[in-house]
Structure formats: structure tokens, C-alpha cells
Design an enzyme around this catalytic site. Structure first.
Site, mmCIF file in Angstrom:
data_model
loop_
_atom_site.group_PDB
_atom_site.id
_atom_site.type_symbol
_atom_site.label_atom_id
_atom_site.label_comp_id
_atom_site.label_asym_id
_atom_site.label_seq_id
_atom_site.Cartn_x
_atom_site.Cartn_y
_atom_site.Cartn_z
ATOM 1 N N ASP A 166 0.860 -1.186 0.000
ATOM 2 C CA ASP A 166 0.000 0.000 0.000
ATOM 3 C C ASP A 166 0.894 1.233 0.000
ATOM 4 O O ASP A 166 1.523 1.549 1.017
ATOM 5 C CB ASP A 166 -0.905 0.008 1.234
ATOM 6 C CG ASP A 166 -2.003 -1.052 1.189
ATOM 7 O OD1 ASP A 166 -1.798 -2.090 0.518
ATOM 8 O OD2 ASP A 166 -3.047 -0.850 1.823
ATOM 9 N N LYS A 229 -7.015 3.360 -3.406
ATOM 10 C CA LYS A 229 -7.441 3.356 -2.009
ATOM 11 C C LYS A 229 -7.646 4.794 -1.555
ATOM 12 O O LYS A 229 -6.869 5.687 -1.912
ATOM 13 C CB LYS A 229 -6.364 2.653 -1.175
ATOM 14 C CG LYS A 229 -6.574 2.652 0.328
ATOM 15 C CD LYS A 229 -5.419 1.907 1.001
ATOM 16 C CE LYS A 229 -5.450 2.056 2.508
ATOM 17 N NZ LYS A 229 -4.294 1.377 3.167
ATOM 18 N N LYS A 265 -10.400 0.199 -2.493
ATOM 19 C CA LYS A 265 -10.263 -0.003 -1.050
ATOM 20 C C LYS A 265 -10.586 1.291 -0.300
ATOM 21 O O LYS A 265 -9.768 2.205 -0.265
ATOM 22 C CB LYS A 265 -8.845 -0.472 -0.699
ATOM 23 C CG LYS A 265 -8.613 -0.696 0.805
ATOM 24 C CD LYS A 265 -7.210 -1.220 1.070
ATOM 25 C CE LYS A 265 -6.918 -1.311 2.558
ATOM 26 N NZ LYS A 265 -5.551 -1.828 2.850
#
Length: 329
Positions: A166, A229, A265
Site C-alpha cells: 500500500d 485506495k 479499497k
């Protein structure tokens, strides 16, 4: 979706979908992207009341939400023992009596998400489970460390066993409209990940406008992001429904143009089962059932599982228990 059909095995994205390879930067496409803020906000306000699922159908949706959780601990006081307990919860997210009453066997969360120092501990604790370890990287959460160190951090996390990375983008590139710089940065991060999948954290609460969110989403996908995300969870504003709507529609546009599915996400502030249901309904409405699988949808959350387990116990017993009976650690 019934309780009986809710469970499927979790997968790393590459076992189901071809990875998004990215594409050359198309600035004409980027600059054509707009966002009608008032219309987006009106649509977002309707979402909580659009779908209502009850009884066994609600239980099934909540079980799917469990499968899509990146169970996360990103605290300065993390210890190896805390991470091992979290991994045990990822392997068996529901109390055994609840799982037995629901007829569920083998349910797991989508991933465990930790800082770099805890990767090896998590990998060891998850051996044989098939649950991937995700690591936050690139100077998380601000992303302001020297560029070569951010790239090296990715490489070290992959070497340590992280299957998902991430990353955080440089917000200044978005705020200054330097789309080439953002594209080049994301391409470098994607290359450093190798076979590990990369989730691009936009930190949407710091991007100023929904148009910036839409354009940054598109740039990251052009540069090869496997997921986009919302947030690090450390900003003052994290996942919201308007931001989610913008990012999800960018994903849809990218798929329609390229044929590649990119995951989504939302992270930060999603702690209630009812919120998880809203996000799942939004994904179904905007992208369809294929995006309701953990290879294309994840919640970045820590306390969400606690409330879902509590709601599932209510479904089984008809009574709510104290939240401490569903503690993660």
C-alpha cells in the site's frame, strides 16, 4: 446471496484477473475528467436508504464483508504478539460458536496490513492460510521521505514477504496539477513491487476537490495500480461516500476503456456493519457483482470486524452481547 453461498476462498488478485499493466499517460483523457460535486453529493446522500437487507440475506452480506477486510494494525506501539493475535483473528474471524451456528467453515479475512517491521512476523503467523500480508510503504502516511528511500522501502517489504504494497502518492503533484510527475512516481512504485500487488493511497481528504480525486485515480490506474485506495486512515477526513462514488466511477471508466479491472479499497472511519453494507451495495450498483470479491474490493479497517461479529451473533441468538466479547486482540 444466501448464507450458504456467501463463502468463497480468498485469492490474491493475480490468480483471478490479469493484472492491470497500465498504459501510456493520456493527458487529454485526464484533463477531460470533471466532477459535478453537487450531483455527486446528492447521489451519495441517497445511498444509505437505497438498499435494505434483512435476516439471512444481511448475514450473507456481512460474511462477504468479512472476506473483504484488510485487518489492519498501524500503531506506534505494535508488538509481535499483537500482530500474531491479529493474524489468528484473520484465520478465524468469527467466534467458533457463531461460525458453527451459521454453518460457515474456513472463513478468512482478505489480508493482514502492517508496517514493514512486522511483515516477517505476519508471514510466519499466516503460513498455510493463503492470507496475504500487505505492507504500508513509501514513507507512509505522509509520503515525504526521499524518493529513492521510498522505492527501496517497497523493495525491502517485498523481499520480506509482503504480497501487497500500500503506497502513498505525493499529494503535491495532484495539488499542482503535475500529472506527469504523479504518473512517473506511480510507475516507479509499480516496478519496484514486482509480482506484489500495489494499492495506491490517494489520501483523498488532502486533495482539495473531487475533480482532483477523479484525475488522480485515473493517473494511478494508467500507471499500473492494482487497487486505488481512499486514505491512510491518518488524515482528518478519510473514506466518504462522495469520494468513493468518484473513485468507483473512475474505475468503471478505466475498465470500459482498457478492459482491465482495478480494485477499490475504502479505508479509515469504517467501523460499523451498517456502513460495510452501504459500501457493498454501492459497489454492486456501480460496478456489478464481480467487484464484490476480495480480489477487487477491500475494507481498510481494524474495528469493523468487531461490529460485524456482534451483528452476526445477534442474527444467531436474537440478542446483542457486549463489544468486549468480540475483541480483536
Amino acid at each position: 446471496m444466501s448464507v450458504e453461498t456467501a463463502h468463497t476462498h480468498t485469492h490474491l488478485p493475480q490468480t483471478v484477473e490479469p493484472r492491470n499493466p497500465g498504459m501510456p499517460l493520456d493527458l487529454s483523457w485526464v484533463r477531460s475528467v470533471q466532477a459535478n460535486t453537487s450531483a455527486i453529493e446528492r447521489r451519495a446522500k441517497t445511498l444509505p436508504g437505497r438498499r435494505s437487507v434483512k435476516k439471512e440475506y444481511q448475514a450473507a452480506w456481512l460474511l462477504r464483508a468479512v472476506q473483504c477486510i484488510d485487518l489492519t494494525t498501524l500503531s506506534g506501539d505494535d508488538t509481535a504478539e499483537r500482530v500474531r493475535r491479529l493474524c489468528a483473528k484473520a484465520r478465524a474471524p468469527l467466534r467458533s460458536d457463531i461460525a458453527e451456528a451459521l454453518g460457515i467453515d474456513g472463513l478468512q479475512t482478505g489480508a493482514i496490513c502492517v508496517y514493514h517491521d512486522m511483515i516477517e512476523t505476519a508471514v510466519d503467523a499466516l503460513q498455510g492460510s493463503g492470507i496475504p500480508v500487505a505492507a504500508v510503504s513509501t514513507g507512509f502516511p505522509a509520503g515525504l521521505s526521499p524518493f529513492h528511500l521510498r522505492v527501496a522501502e517497497i523493495e525491502e517489504s517485498v523481499k520480506a514477504g509482503a504480497a501487497e504494497i500500500d503506497i502513498v502518492i505525493s499529494r503535491r503533484h495532484v495539488l499542482s496539477g503535475d500529472w506527469q510527475a504523479l504518473y512517473d512516481e506511480m510507475r516507479a512504485f509499480r516496478a519496484a513491487c514486482g509480482d506484489a500487488h500495489v494499492k495506491a493511497i490517494l489520501a483523498t481528504g488532502e486533495l482539495g476537490t473531487l475533480r482532483n480525486v477523479a484525475r488522480a485515480s485515473l493517473i494511478c490506474m494508467m500507471a499500473g495500480a492494482d487497487f486505488i485506495k481512499t486514505s491512510t486512515g491518518k488524515e482528518s477526513v478519510n473514506a466518504t461516500l462522495p469520494v468513493s462514488l468518484v473513485m468507483i466511477r473512475a474505475i468503471r471508466d478505466y475498465y470500459n476503456r482498457t478492459g482491465y479491472r482495478v480494485g477499490y479499497k475504502p479505508a479509515g472511519g469504517i467501523s460499523k456493519a451498517k456502513d460495510a453494507l452501504i459500501y457493498l451495495a454501492l459497489m454492486k450498483d456501480e460496478l456489478g457483482d464481480r467487484w464484490l470479491q476480495p480480489d477487487l474490493f477491500r475494507f481498510g479497517a481494524s474495528s469493523l470486524l468487531n461490529d460485524i461479529e456482534r451483528q452476526l451473533e445477534h442474527h444467531v441468538t436474537g440478542a446483542y452481547s457486549a463489544s468486549y466479547r468480540h475483541a480483536l486482540a
